[in-house]
Design an enzyme around this catalytic site. Sequence first.
Site, short mmCIF file in Angstrom:
data_model
loop_
_atom_site.label_atom_id
_atom_site.label_comp_id
_atom_site.label_asym_id
_atom_site.label_seq_id
_atom_site.Cartn_x
_atom_site.Cartn_y
_atom_site.Cartn_z
N CYS A 114 52.34 67.40 64.45
CA CYS A 114 51.38 66.42 63.91
C CYS A 114 50.51 65.78 65.01
CB CYS A 114 52.11 65.33 63.15
SG CYS A 114 52.95 65.97 61.70
N HIS A 250 47.06 59.22 62.57
CA HIS A 250 47.67 60.35 61.87
C HIS A 250 48.22 59.83 60.54
CE1 HIS A 250 50.12 63.65 60.71
NE2 HIS A 250 51.26 63.08 61.02
N ASN A 280 50.37 64.27 54.29
CA ASN A 280 50.45 64.54 55.73
C ASN A 280 50.01 66.00 55.96
OD1 ASN A 280 51.17 65.10 58.35
ND2 ASN A 280 53.22 64.20 58.21
N1 ACO Z 1 62.12 61.12 45.46
C1 ACO Z 1 63.12 60.30 45.12
N2 ACO Z 1 64.11 59.94 45.95
C2 ACO Z 1 64.07 60.45 47.20
C3 ACO Z 1 63.06 61.32 47.63
C4 ACO Z 1 62.06 61.66 46.70
N3 ACO Z 1 61.03 62.46 47.00
N4 ACO Z 1 63.28 61.66 48.92
C5 ACO Z 1 64.39 61.00 49.31
N5 ACO Z 1 64.90 60.29 48.25
C6 ACO Z 1 66.07 59.44 48.21
C7 ACO Z 1 67.09 59.83 49.26
O1 ACO Z 1 67.90 60.88 48.82
C8 ACO Z 1 67.87 58.53 49.40
O2 ACO Z 1 68.77 58.44 48.33
P1 ACO Z 1 70.25 57.80 48.55
O3 ACO Z 1 69.98 56.37 48.93
O4 ACO Z 1 70.87 57.96 47.22
O5 ACO Z 1 70.87 58.61 49.63
C9 ACO Z 1 66.80 57.44 49.20
O6 ACO Z 1 65.71 58.11 48.53
C10 ACO Z 1 66.32 56.81 50.47
O7 ACO Z 1 66.03 57.86 51.42
P2 ACO Z 1 65.39 57.55 52.83
O8 ACO Z 1 65.19 58.84 53.58
O9 ACO Z 1 66.16 56.48 53.52
O10 ACO Z 1 63.97 56.96 52.36
P3 ACO Z 1 62.85 56.31 53.24
O11 ACO Z 1 62.48 54.98 52.73
O12 ACO Z 1 63.12 56.42 54.72
O13 ACO Z 1 61.59 57.24 52.91
C11 ACO Z 1 60.39 59.05 53.95
C12 ACO Z 1 61.64 58.61 53.19
C13 ACO Z 1 59.20 58.86 53.05
C14 ACO Z 1 60.54 60.53 54.33
C15 ACO Z 1 60.21 58.21 55.24
O14 ACO Z 1 61.44 58.12 55.93
C16 ACO Z 1 59.16 58.75 56.18
O15 ACO Z 1 57.99 58.77 55.88
N6 ACO Z 1 59.56 59.12 57.42
C17 ACO Z 1 58.67 59.50 58.48
C18 ACO Z 1 58.02 60.83 58.26
C19 ACO Z 1 57.11 61.11 59.45
O16 ACO Z 1 56.40 60.30 59.91
N7 ACO Z 1 57.19 62.30 60.00
C20 ACO Z 1 56.47 62.54 61.23
C21 ACO Z 1 55.39 63.41 61.09
S1 ACO Z 1 55.80 64.91 60.31
C22 ACO Z 1 55.62 66.19 61.46
O17 ACO Z 1 55.51 66.03 62.62
C23 ACO Z 1 55.73 67.56 60.90
#
Ligand code: ACO
Length: 323
Positions: A114, A250, A280
């Site tokens: 990214c 980004h 993204n």
């Molecule tokens: N729909 C519904 N529920 C979901 C989904 C979904 N799509 N995805 C995860 N959940 C659930 C999980 O299973 C978890 O359930 P549990 O509590 O029963 O275990 C709950 O939601 C919370 O999961 P978290 O991973 O803690 O959710 P979070 O608030 O952190 O959001 C997200 C997840 C959106 C992925 C976030 O962490 C994020 O954006 N992270 C950063 C991503 C990023 O910036 N990546 C870098 C660039 S990418 C690259 O370089 C290729």
Amino acid sequence: MARRSFICGTGSYLPERILTNAELASMVETSDEWIRERTGIRQRHVAADGELTSDIATAAARRALDAAGIDASAIDLIVLGTTTPDQTFPATATAVQAKLGMTGGAAFDIQAVCSGFLFSLATADSMLRQGLFQRALVIGAETFTRIIDWSDRGTCVLFGDGGGAVVIEAREGDFAPDEGIITHHIRTDGTKADLLYVDGGVSSTGTIGHVRMEGNRVFKHAVANISSAIEAVLQETGLTADDIDWFVPHQANKRILDGVAKKLNIPESKVIITVDQHANTSAASIPLALDHAVRSGRAKPGDLILSEAMGGGFSWGASLFRL
Ligand code: ACO
């Protein structure tokens, strides 16, 4: 007399097909509400069958060339940030070179996930300043949906396809310190690779693999790393967040953008947000957002732009430039 690079045109391209959150909710256990609340994403574009990263990159490049008012024959360098190349080799940038009808100059890819566009911009800018080349196309383009596991709701809702490009050219003169492309800070930390990676590769599994991510752990590192890169850029230049006209981050997650903007006192009115429409798009997201800002009439010539990225590696960075 100094030699400095200047941005002289932007362009972007998005595949026609739009995949909505509602459609994803029929594929995995998720909902439009969850995706919007946790990420800000409403939809993403998906490349058509047979539509390659080089097609997307070339379309974006043509629009940037048009905006700059120059022909591809005036370009002598193409640097393409991508994680999803057409083939293992040759570099996708050389396919773009061929599609643009160019027979001279040099073209190569950069892999920084990214952060790929910022790493590409820093590389091209350095080579232009050094006098190795005169005019470059810097591109970020991805068919990122091709490495998605469509049964993994933790990642499949986050990504999309697209491309963006800028034309930059070297000029000589007596420039003020804050003219043209000003500075970059790019960093990596290979010890965090297990938090965000693809579980395949040429020399490991012999397969393409799928994106794997510990989203919440990446999230925490993202805000800290991005903020430190921005602080380094501001400290080096003596500028403050008040001097910035537009923040073009980004587009990974609206909550990350909000977190960084809040930490650095950048008002929301100065933040360019496209994550809702594009999701993204990895290396493509910054040039897509920049082109969106320019074509919507918000970012104008002379505006000071701060950009940042964070991605797999980990890789991260920030760039400062005047349009
Ligand atoms: N729909 C519904 N529920 C979901 C989904 C979904 N799509 N995805 C995860 N959940 C659930 C999980 O299973 C978890 O359930 P549990 O509590 O029963 O275990 C709950 O939601 C919370 O999961 P978290 O991973 O803690 O959710 P979070 O608030 O952190 O959001 C997200 C997840 C959106 C992925 C976030 O962490 C994020 O954006 N992270 C950063 C991503 C990023 O910036 N990546 C870098 C660039 S990418 C690259 O370089 C290729």
